[in-house]
Write an enzyme that holds these catalytic residues in place. Structure first.
Site, PDB file in Angstrom:
ATOM      1  N   CYS A   1       0.807  -1.219   0.000  1.00 50.17           N
ATOM      2  CA  CYS A   1       0.000   0.000   0.000  1.00 50.17           C
ATOM      3  C   CYS A   1       0.844   1.275   0.000  1.00 50.17           C
ATOM      4  O   CYS A   1       0.309   2.381  -0.091  1.00 50.17           O
ATOM      5  CB  CYS A   1      -0.931  -0.014   1.185  1.00 50.17           C
ATOM      6  SG  CYS A   1      -1.900  -1.520   1.209  1.00 50.17           S
TER       7      CYS A   1
ATOM      8  N   GLU B   1      -1.717   5.539  13.389  1.00 47.73           N
ATOM      9  CA  GLU B   1      -1.260   6.682  12.587  1.00 47.73           C
ATOM     10  C   GLU B   1      -1.453   7.983  13.377  1.00 47.73           C
ATOM     11  O   GLU B   1      -0.594   8.864  13.369  1.00 47.73           O
ATOM     12  CB  GLU B   1      -2.026   6.742  11.257  1.00 47.73           C
ATOM     13  CG  GLU B   1      -1.519   7.870  10.355  1.00 47.73           C
ATOM     14  CD  GLU B   1      -2.095   7.827   8.950  1.00 47.73           C
ATOM     15  OE1 GLU B   1      -3.028   7.051   8.687  1.00 47.73           O
ATOM     16  OE2 GLU B   1      -1.586   8.602   8.104  1.00 47.73           O
TER      17      GLU B   1
ATOM     18  N   HIS C   1      -9.528   2.099  -0.884  1.00 47.47           N
ATOM     19  CA  HIS C   1      -8.080   1.938  -0.802  1.00 47.47           C
ATOM     20  C   HIS C   1      -7.581   1.301  -2.105  1.00 47.47           C
ATOM     21  O   HIS C   1      -7.843   0.131  -2.370  1.00 47.47           O
ATOM     22  CB  HIS C   1      -7.734   1.062   0.402  1.00 47.47           C
ATOM     23  CG  HIS C   1      -6.269   1.015   0.730  1.00 47.47           C
ATOM     24  ND1 HIS C   1      -5.302   1.579  -0.090  1.00 47.47           N
ATOM     25  CD2 HIS C   1      -5.600   0.464   1.780  1.00 47.47           C
ATOM     26  CE1 HIS C   1      -4.109   1.373   0.458  1.00 47.47           C
ATOM     27  NE2 HIS C   1      -4.263   0.702   1.577  1.00 47.47           N
TER      28      HIS C   1
ATOM     29  N   PHE D   1       1.927  -3.297   3.941  1.00 49.32           N
ATOM     30  CA  PHE D   1       2.160  -4.579   4.603  1.00 49.32           C
ATOM     31  C   PHE D   1       3.652  -4.882   4.539  1.00 49.32           C
ATOM     32  O   PHE D   1       4.337  -4.507   3.583  1.00 49.32           O
ATOM     33  CB  PHE D   1       1.383  -5.698   3.896  1.00 49.32           C
ATOM     34  CG  PHE D   1      -0.072  -5.768   4.297  1.00 49.32           C
ATOM     35  CD1 PHE D   1      -0.582  -5.025   5.344  1.00 49.32           C
ATOM     36  CD2 PHE D   1      -0.938  -6.602   3.605  1.00 49.32           C
ATOM     37  CE1 PHE D   1      -1.926  -5.106   5.702  1.00 49.32           C
ATOM     38  CE2 PHE D   1      -2.286  -6.688   3.955  1.00 49.32           C
ATOM     39  CZ  PHE D   1      -2.778  -5.945   5.002  1.00 49.32           C
TER      40      PHE D   1
END
Lengths: 77, 413
Positions: free
Chosen positions: B163, B314, B340, B399
């Site tokens: 990602c 985050e 996403h 990941f």
């Protein structure tokens, strides 16, 4: 008859316009068909005519007439 | 002396349509692109929603005999790159092609091609597997095709960090330009992951929202009732160029890539480090690289996936880096609207970040109705906001615990 059917397969595979004129002398090179395209086109021809074309034959085909003649020879032998 | 890196073109293919204007108009309006999946039967799936690109036809932009040899992720990249190059007003004829490159981020690559060819293998045997199976599925083929389509003969590379792929790709491209290895680079990311296998695999991880009865409300980053992310697809492309090259052709310079930061959590294959040390370190590195400090940042475009794990961690990282200023800095997630898009996400976030600077508008984080006590920053809930933005930080975490942060600054032309 063989050539017509093969020409239709090639046209549909390459997304060519119906009006494109194909003759036995139409060369694969002129149609910008690369070696990977040839393999896919041959698969479709094998399916359409229910035949098997050996890999060794592929590099002998220069134009659509060559392919049509080979298909004819297998079908009519 | 390092060269400065200009952003001179923006392009994209998203579920909202093609081009930065359609994208930003929809983001500003707070629209959701999420709907029921229509490309395959989802009857047996727990999750039945995604931000799908409907009715996409790459043959409207390139010859059909070329596009049929490209997987969907490559088609997205090709159309987005064409859009970005047009936006940059670069005359390709005049370029030194040896200094014109491509660096793309791709998470999966051509999974749909693999699935199609595997079906043929099982049903019809090995002699019917397409010779295009390999060149369509390999992840570097989006970059490879772009170099062929546009004649780019300089660097041509693919970065894969899940990602965070597109962020690492933009960072890699920026460094190449800084070092003088290229004048212009087409960079960004592309992904087409909406297929049964990827949907099933993410579902098994419990990573996806199951809010099937209300798709537009499903992606809810930082909201207390978030239940996972929503898959999206598309491509974002940013044209990066050395300042001297851009100035020599009188290009519009939209912004500057002023800093990049990269780190690893070294913690777990999928879970972020609960202490947020990796994310924090990437943010600090990017700020240092940009020669700036957190208090100068006007907007954070967050990774903001809407998973239970990402959002509070985050938030923790932002607080650690920004201190008290964290509460006064807008933090948004455009994934609330676009879903996403994995390997493309950071590139679309870069397009949104630069557009926000140019438009003076901060797009909202939509579906933020019930604040999560662990997510207590200013996420610009549900309604866009006018603001002068001179410096944006964008976060991306992949990941493998692979983190990348970019800093964009406005430029007075």
């Amino acid at each position: 008859m063989y050539l017509e059917k093969i020409a239709d397969i090639v046209k549909s595979h390459l997304a060519l316009d119906e009006s494109v004129h194909i003759t036995p002398e139409t060369s694969l090179k002129d149609m910008k068909i690369d070696s990977l395209d040839v393999v896919e086109i041959i698969m479709k021809i094998e399916d359409a005519f229910e035949i098997e074309i050996p890999d060794e034959k592929l590099k002998e085909f220069r134009n659509l007439g060559d392919i049509a003649e080979y298909v004819k020879s297998v079908k009519e032998s | 002396m390092q060269k400065r890196v200009a952003v001179t073109g923006l392009g994209c293919v998203t579920a909202f349509g093609i081009g930065k204007k359609i994208l930003f108009d929809n983001l500003r309006a707070g629209n959701s692109a999420v709907s029921l999946i229509s490309s395959f039967d989802t009857s047996d799936f727990k999750t039945k929603i995604a931000a799908e690109i409907k009715d996409f036809d790459a043959s409207l932009y390139f010859p059909k005999n070329e596009t049929r040899k490209m997987d969907r992720f490559t088609q997205f990249a090709a159309v987005a790159a064409k859009d970005a190059l047009l936006d940059s007003e670069i005359d390709l004829e005049k370029l030194d092609k040896s200094r014109f490159g491509v660096v793309l981020g791709v998470g999966f690559g051509g999974i749909s091609t693999i699935l199609e060819q595997h079906k043929i293998l099982l049903e019809r045997g090995p002699r019917r597997v397409s010779p295009f199976g390999v060149p369509m599925c390999i992840p570097n083929m989006a970059a490879g095709n772009l170099s062929i389509l546009f004649g780019a003969k300089g660097v041509c590379e693919t970065v894969s960090t899940a990602c965070a792929s597109a962020s690492h790709a933009i960072a890699a491209a920026a460094r190449l330009i800084q070092r003088g290895n290229a004048d212009i680079i087409i960079c960004g990311g592309s992904e087409a992951p909406i297929n049964p296998l990827v949907l099933a695999a993410f579902s098994s991880m419990q990573a996806l929202s199951k809010r099937n009865d209300d798709p537009e409300k499903a992606s809810r980053p930082f909201d207390k009732e978030r239940d996972g992310f929503v898959l999206g697809e598309g491509s974002g492309i940013v044209i990066l160029e050395s300042f001297e090259h851009a100035l020599s052709r009188n290009a519009r310079i939209y912004a500057e890539v002023s800093g990049v930061g990269s780190s690893a959590d070294a913690y777990h294959i999928t879970s972020p480090d609960p202490e947020a040390k990796g994310a924090e370190s990437a943010m600090r590195s990017a700020l240092l690289d940009a020669g700036t400090v957190a208090s100068e940042v006007d907007l954070v475009v967050a990774h903001g996936t809407g998973t239970l794990a990402n959002d509070p961690i985050e938030t923790k990282a932002i607080k650690a880096v920004f201190g008290e200023k964290a509460y006064k800095t807008p933090v948004i997630s455009i994934k609330s609207m676009l879903g996403h898009t994995l390997g493309a996400a950071a590139a679309l976030e870069a397009v949104a970040a630069v557009s926000a600077m140019l438009e003076g508008v901060i797009p909202p984080t939509i579906n933020l109705d019930l604040p999560d006590p662990e997510c207590d920053l200013d996420y610009v809930p549900n309604v866009a906001r006018k603001a002068e933005i001179k410096c944006v930080m964008t976060d991306s975490f992949g990941f493998g615990g692979q983190n990348s942060v970019l800093i964009f600054k406005s430029v007075n032309n």
